[in-house]
Design a protein around this motif. Structure first.
Motif, PDB file in Angstrom:
ATOM      1  N   ARG A 106       1.433  11.314 -11.548  1.00  0.00           N
ATOM      2  CA  ARG A 106       0.131  11.853 -11.945  1.00  0.00           C
ATOM      3  C   ARG A 106      -0.373  11.234 -13.248  1.00  0.00           C
ATOM      4  O   ARG A 106      -1.023  11.879 -14.073  1.00  0.00           O
ATOM      5  CB  ARG A 106       0.187  13.389 -12.059  1.00  0.00           C
ATOM      6  N   HIS A 107      -0.064   9.960 -13.412  1.00  0.00           N
ATOM      7  CA  HIS A 107      -0.460   9.250 -14.636  1.00  0.00           C
ATOM      8  C   HIS A 107      -0.289   7.760 -14.371  1.00  0.00           C
ATOM      9  O   HIS A 107       0.773   7.319 -13.926  1.00  0.00           O
ATOM     10  CB  HIS A 107       0.425   9.693 -15.798  1.00  0.00           C
ATOM     11  N   PHE A 108      -1.344   6.969 -14.612  1.00  0.00           N
ATOM     12  CA  PHE A 108      -1.292   5.552 -14.279  1.00  0.00           C
ATOM     13  C   PHE A 108      -0.191   4.822 -15.051  1.00  0.00           C
ATOM     14  O   PHE A 108       0.558   4.026 -14.474  1.00  0.00           O
ATOM     15  CB  PHE A 108      -2.649   4.890 -14.555  1.00  0.00           C
ATOM     16  N   ALA A 109      -0.088   5.073 -16.346  1.00  0.00           N
ATOM     17  CA  ALA A 109       0.899   4.340 -17.153  1.00  0.00           C
ATOM     18  C   ALA A 109       2.328   4.677 -16.722  1.00  0.00           C
ATOM     19  O   ALA A 109       3.183   3.799 -16.595  1.00  0.00           O
ATOM     20  CB  ALA A 109       0.699   4.644 -18.633  1.00  0.00           C
ATOM     21  N   ARG A 110       2.609   5.975 -16.489  1.00  0.00           N
ATOM     22  CA  ARG A 110       3.959   6.371 -16.063  1.00  0.00           C
ATOM     23  C   ARG A 110       4.271   5.831 -14.679  1.00  0.00           C
ATOM     24  O   ARG A 110       5.412   5.428 -14.396  1.00  0.00           O
ATOM     25  CB  ARG A 110       4.105   7.888 -16.095  1.00  0.00           C
ATOM     26  N   ALA A 111       3.272   5.832 -13.793  1.00  0.00           N
ATOM     27  CA  ALA A 111       3.483   5.291 -12.451  1.00  0.00           C
ATOM     28  C   ALA A 111       3.807   3.803 -12.518  1.00  0.00           C
ATOM     29  O   ALA A 111       4.717   3.314 -11.845  1.00  0.00           O
ATOM     30  CB  ALA A 111       2.253   5.532 -11.575  1.00  0.00           C
ATOM     31  N   ALA A 112       3.065   3.078 -13.353  1.00  0.00           N
ATOM     32  CA  ALA A 112       3.322   1.641 -13.509  1.00  0.00           C
ATOM     33  C   ALA A 112       4.711   1.400 -14.082  1.00  0.00           C
ATOM     34  O   ALA A 112       5.442   0.503 -13.622  1.00  0.00           O
ATOM     35  CB  ALA A 112       2.259   1.019 -14.407  1.00  0.00           C
ATOM     36  N   GLN A 113       5.091   2.198 -15.054  1.00  0.00           N
ATOM     37  CA  GLN A 113       6.411   2.042 -15.659  1.00  0.00           C
ATOM     38  C   GLN A 113       7.514   2.290 -14.639  1.00  0.00           C
ATOM     39  O   GLN A 113       8.510   1.566 -14.599  1.00  0.00           O
ATOM     40  CB  GLN A 113       6.563   3.004 -16.835  1.00  0.00           C
ATOM     41  N   SER A 114       7.342   3.314 -13.786  1.00  0.00           N
ATOM     42  CA  SER A 114       8.365   3.613 -12.786  1.00  0.00           C
ATOM     43  C   SER A 114       8.477   2.514 -11.740  1.00  0.00           C
ATOM     44  O   SER A 114       9.522   2.348 -11.114  1.00  0.00           O
ATOM     45  CB  SER A 114       8.054   4.946 -12.102  1.00  0.00           C
ATOM     46  N   CYS A 115       7.385   1.750 -11.545  1.00  0.00           N
ATOM     47  CA  CYS A 115       7.387   0.642 -10.584  1.00  0.00           C
ATOM     48  C   CYS A 115       7.684  -0.703 -11.246  1.00  0.00           C
ATOM     49  O   CYS A 115       7.689  -1.737 -10.570  1.00  0.00           O
ATOM     50  CB  CYS A 115       6.038   0.566  -9.865  1.00  0.00           C
ATOM     51  N   HIS A 116       7.874  -0.691 -12.569  1.00  0.00           N
ATOM     52  CA  HIS A 116       8.214  -1.903 -13.322  1.00  0.00           C
ATOM     53  C   HIS A 116       7.112  -2.960 -13.229  1.00  0.00           C
ATOM     54  O   HIS A 116       7.370  -4.159 -13.061  1.00  0.00           O
ATOM     55  CB  HIS A 116       9.547  -2.483 -12.848  1.00  0.00           C
ATOM     56  N   VAL A 117       5.861  -2.496 -13.314  1.00  0.00           N
ATOM     57  CA  VAL A 117       4.715  -3.415 -13.332  1.00  0.00           C
ATOM     58  C   VAL A 117       3.776  -2.957 -14.443  1.00  0.00           C
ATOM     59  O   VAL A 117       3.921  -1.879 -15.010  1.00  0.00           O
ATOM     60  CB  VAL A 117       3.965  -3.439 -11.982  1.00  0.00           C
ATOM     61  N   SER A 118       2.797  -3.786 -14.735  1.00  0.00           N
ATOM     62  CA  SER A 118       1.801  -3.405 -15.731  1.00  0.00           C
ATOM     63  C   SER A 118       0.824  -2.412 -15.122  1.00  0.00           C
ATOM     64  O   SER A 118       0.625  -2.364 -13.904  1.00  0.00           O
ATOM     65  CB  SER A 118       1.052  -4.637 -16.231  1.00  0.00           C
ATOM     66  N   GLN A 119       0.164  -1.633 -15.982  1.00  0.00           N
ATOM     67  CA  GLN A 119      -0.813  -0.680 -15.484  1.00  0.00           C
ATOM     68  C   GLN A 119      -1.987  -1.370 -14.794  1.00  0.00           C
ATOM     69  O   GLN A 119      -2.419  -0.924 -13.721  1.00  0.00           O
ATOM     70  CB  GLN A 119      -1.306   0.218 -16.615  1.00  0.00           C
ATOM     71  N   PRO A 120      -2.521  -2.470 -15.325  1.00  0.00           N
ATOM     72  CA  PRO A 120      -3.612  -3.145 -14.612  1.00  0.00           C
ATOM     73  C   PRO A 120      -3.193  -3.627 -13.222  1.00  0.00           C
ATOM     74  O   PRO A 120      -3.989  -3.567 -12.274  1.00  0.00           O
ATOM     75  CB  PRO A 120      -3.953  -4.322 -15.531  1.00  0.00           C
ATOM     76  N   ALA A 121      -1.948  -4.100 -13.085  1.00  0.00           N
ATOM     77  CA  ALA A 121      -1.493  -4.571 -11.779  1.00  0.00           C
ATOM     78  C   ALA A 121      -1.434  -3.430 -10.776  1.00  0.00           C
ATOM     79  O   ALA A 121      -1.829  -3.576  -9.612  1.00  0.00           O
ATOM     80  CB  ALA A 121      -0.117  -5.236 -11.912  1.00  0.00           C
ATOM     81  N   LEU A 122      -0.943  -2.285 -11.220  1.00  0.00           N
ATOM     82  CA  LEU A 122      -0.878  -1.132 -10.320  1.00  0.00           C
ATOM     83  C   LEU A 122      -2.279  -0.659  -9.950  1.00  0.00           C
ATOM     84  O   LEU A 122      -2.566  -0.394  -8.770  1.00  0.00           O
ATOM     85  CB  LEU A 122      -0.092  -0.007 -10.997  1.00  0.00           C
ATOM     86  N   SER A 123      -3.164  -0.564 -10.930  1.00  0.00           N
ATOM     87  CA  SER A 123      -4.529  -0.110 -10.658  1.00  0.00           C
ATOM     88  C   SER A 123      -5.246  -1.047  -9.691  1.00  0.00           C
ATOM     89  O   SER A 123      -5.956  -0.603  -8.772  1.00  0.00           O
ATOM     90  CB  SER A 123      -5.325  -0.008 -11.964  1.00  0.00           C
ATOM     91  N   GLU A 124      -5.057  -2.351  -9.873  1.00  0.00           N
ATOM     92  CA  GLU A 124      -5.723  -3.322  -9.010  1.00  0.00           C
ATOM     93  C   GLU A 124      -5.190  -3.247  -7.587  1.00  0.00           C
ATOM     94  O   GLU A 124      -5.952  -3.347  -6.614  1.00  0.00           O
ATOM     95  CB  GLU A 124      -5.528  -4.725  -9.568  1.00  0.00           C
ATOM     96  N   ALA A 125      -3.883  -3.051  -7.433  1.00  0.00           N
ATOM     97  CA  ALA A 125      -3.295  -2.957  -6.094  1.00  0.00           C
ATOM     98  C   ALA A 125      -3.827  -1.731  -5.364  1.00  0.00           C
ATOM     99  O   ALA A 125      -4.130  -1.790  -4.159  1.00  0.00           O
ATOM    100  CB  ALA A 125      -1.773  -2.905  -6.199  1.00  0.00           C
ATOM    101  N   ILE A 126      -3.966  -0.612  -6.073  1.00  0.00           N
ATOM    102  CA  ILE A 126      -4.495   0.595  -5.432  1.00  0.00           C
ATOM    103  C   ILE A 126      -5.971   0.421  -5.106  1.00  0.00           C
ATOM    104  O   ILE A 126      -6.449   0.870  -4.054  1.00  0.00           O
ATOM    105  CB  ILE A 126      -4.258   1.815  -6.341  1.00  0.00           C
ATOM    106  N   ARG A 127      -6.705  -0.256  -5.977  1.00  0.00           N
ATOM    107  CA  ARG A 127      -8.124  -0.509  -5.694  1.00  0.00           C
ATOM    108  C   ARG A 127      -8.283  -1.349  -4.437  1.00  0.00           C
ATOM    109  O   ARG A 127      -9.149  -1.081  -3.590  1.00  0.00           O
ATOM    110  CB  ARG A 127      -8.773  -1.215  -6.891  1.00  0.00           C
ATOM    111  N   LYS A 128      -7.433  -2.364  -4.260  1.00  0.00           N
ATOM    112  CA  LYS A 128      -7.498  -3.201  -3.061  1.00  0.00           C
ATOM    113  C   LYS A 128      -7.121  -2.401  -1.811  1.00  0.00           C
ATOM    114  O   LYS A 128      -7.668  -2.639  -0.725  1.00  0.00           O
ATOM    115  CB  LYS A 128      -6.577  -4.408  -3.217  1.00  0.00           C
ATOM    116  N   LEU A 129      -6.187  -1.460  -1.968  1.00  0.00           N
ATOM    117  CA  LEU A 129      -5.829  -0.601  -0.833  1.00  0.00           C
ATOM    118  C   LEU A 129      -7.022   0.267  -0.440  1.00  0.00           C
ATOM    119  O   LEU A 129      -7.283   0.468   0.760  1.00  0.00           O
ATOM    120  CB  LEU A 129      -4.621   0.264  -1.205  1.00  0.00           C
ATOM    121  N   GLU A 130      -7.753   0.761  -1.428  1.00  0.00           N
ATOM    122  CA  GLU A 130      -8.950   1.553  -1.138  1.00  0.00           C
ATOM    123  C   GLU A 130      -9.971   0.702  -0.381  1.00  0.00           C
ATOM    124  O   GLU A 130     -10.610   1.186   0.576  1.00  0.00           O
ATOM    125  CB  GLU A 130      -9.567   2.065  -2.444  1.00  0.00           C
TER     126      GLU A 130
END
Length: 312
Positions: free
Chosen positions: A16-40
């Motif tokens: 429930r937090h972009f930064a924590r989610a990115a950290q748990s996946c071992h990626v940067s927050q922008p990379a995680l946000s962009e991947a979810i945006r492309k999924l949308e």
């Protein structure tokens, strides 16, 4: 659609937090946000409610997360199945347990690890019964050790392990006589330290007290069985603990543990998994161990003795 995008979405739902989610996946927050945006874009639905900060998933996002969890679980199950065919079972087994039953989990993990030396085991020992069922549904754990009732929800199955019984734990110098047993009414009159009311283990105790017309008034409450032992050790408190924990700690020096009667309350504990097919190869392997290992008999003896196997 990539597995990685689904992993990111599941992580965001969990954290429930972009930064924590990115950290748990071992990626940067922008990379995680962009991947979810492309999924949308690919699914043509909004998945995340975006504002100045994370505001949750959309209704469509909540539904997609369920599918993502299922797809990722199937992927992991397939990889584990193929690995088991090639070199034997390997990977990570995740077990959830209610605190009162966590002392018995080692009686499963011991023979499981001996049978499957390439597997590592993670035990979450502070879950409530509802948490275990929810995490099984979300594929966050492979199996759970918890209370088992006749009304187990659809989609779950259980292997009985043992009947949980209770003892009154006091100090040896509490001034009481030394009977072989104690009643629940007698226990209610002592200065008690008990589990918190939010825990099912406490609700079982309250039902037993209510059956004899009394209501305990504990001065100390905790979500840890180990903490109950620690408080009794101070000499100020008594407690009601599952007898299974004597298998872990024994009866510590300076304490007494006597069975509680009137009523002689027992609660079934079992290994719970989902009925979904083909399901987790880890869960099937642990279920096989549970069916062949006599946990109830083992809990009657001191730790370290050889566990018997049930007849086929």
């Amino acid at each position: 659609m990539l597995f990685r995008q689904l992993e990111y979405l599941v992580a965001l739902s969990r954290e429930r937090h972009f930064a924590r989610a990115a950290q748990s996946c071992h990626v940067s927050q922008p990379a995680l946000s962009e991947a979810i945006r492309k999924l949308e874009e690919e699914l043509d639905v909004p998945l995340v409610r975006r504002g100045r900060k994370y505001e949750g998933l959309t209704p469509e996002g909540e539904r997609i997360v369920v599918w993502a969890q299922r797809i990722l679980a199937d992927r992991d199950a397939l990889k584990n199945e193929v690995g088991a065919l090639r070199t034997g079972l390997s990977g990570r087994m995740r077990i959830g347990a209610v605190p009162t039953a966590s002392g018995a989990v080692s009686l499963l993990t011991g023979p499981f690890c001996a049978a499957h030396p390439l597997v590592t085991v993670e035990v979450k020992a502070d879950l409530q019964s509802e948490d275990i069922l929810r995490q099984l549904q979300r594929f966050e754990i492979d199996a759970g050790v918890t209370y088992v009732h006749k009304d187990l929800p659809e989609g779950f199955q259980a292997v009985p392990l043992y009947e949980e019984r209770y003892v009154l734990l006091t100090t040896a110098a509490d001034g009481l006589a030394r009977p072989a047993t104690a009643t629940w009414a007698e226990a209610a009159r002592l200065p008690l330290c008990l589990l918190t009311e939010a825990m099912q283990g406490r609700r079982v105790l309250d039902e037993a007290f209510a059956e004899v017309g009394v209501r305990p008034s504990p001065r100390v409450e905790t979500d840890s069985v180990a903490a109950l032992f620690a408080h009794v050790r101070t000499g100020r408190w008594a407690s009601v603990v599952p007898r299974t924990w004597l298998h872990v700690f024994g009866v510590p020096h300076g304490m007494r543990a006597v069975p509680l009667t009137e009523p002689a309350r027992t609660v079934p504990v079992g290994l719970v998994t989902t009925t979904r097919e083909p399901g987790s190869v880890m869960a099937r392997a642990l279920t096989d161990i549970a069916r062949r290992t006599d946990i109830a008999a083992a809990l009657e003896r001191l730790p370290g003795e050889q566990l018997p196997e049930r007849d086929s």
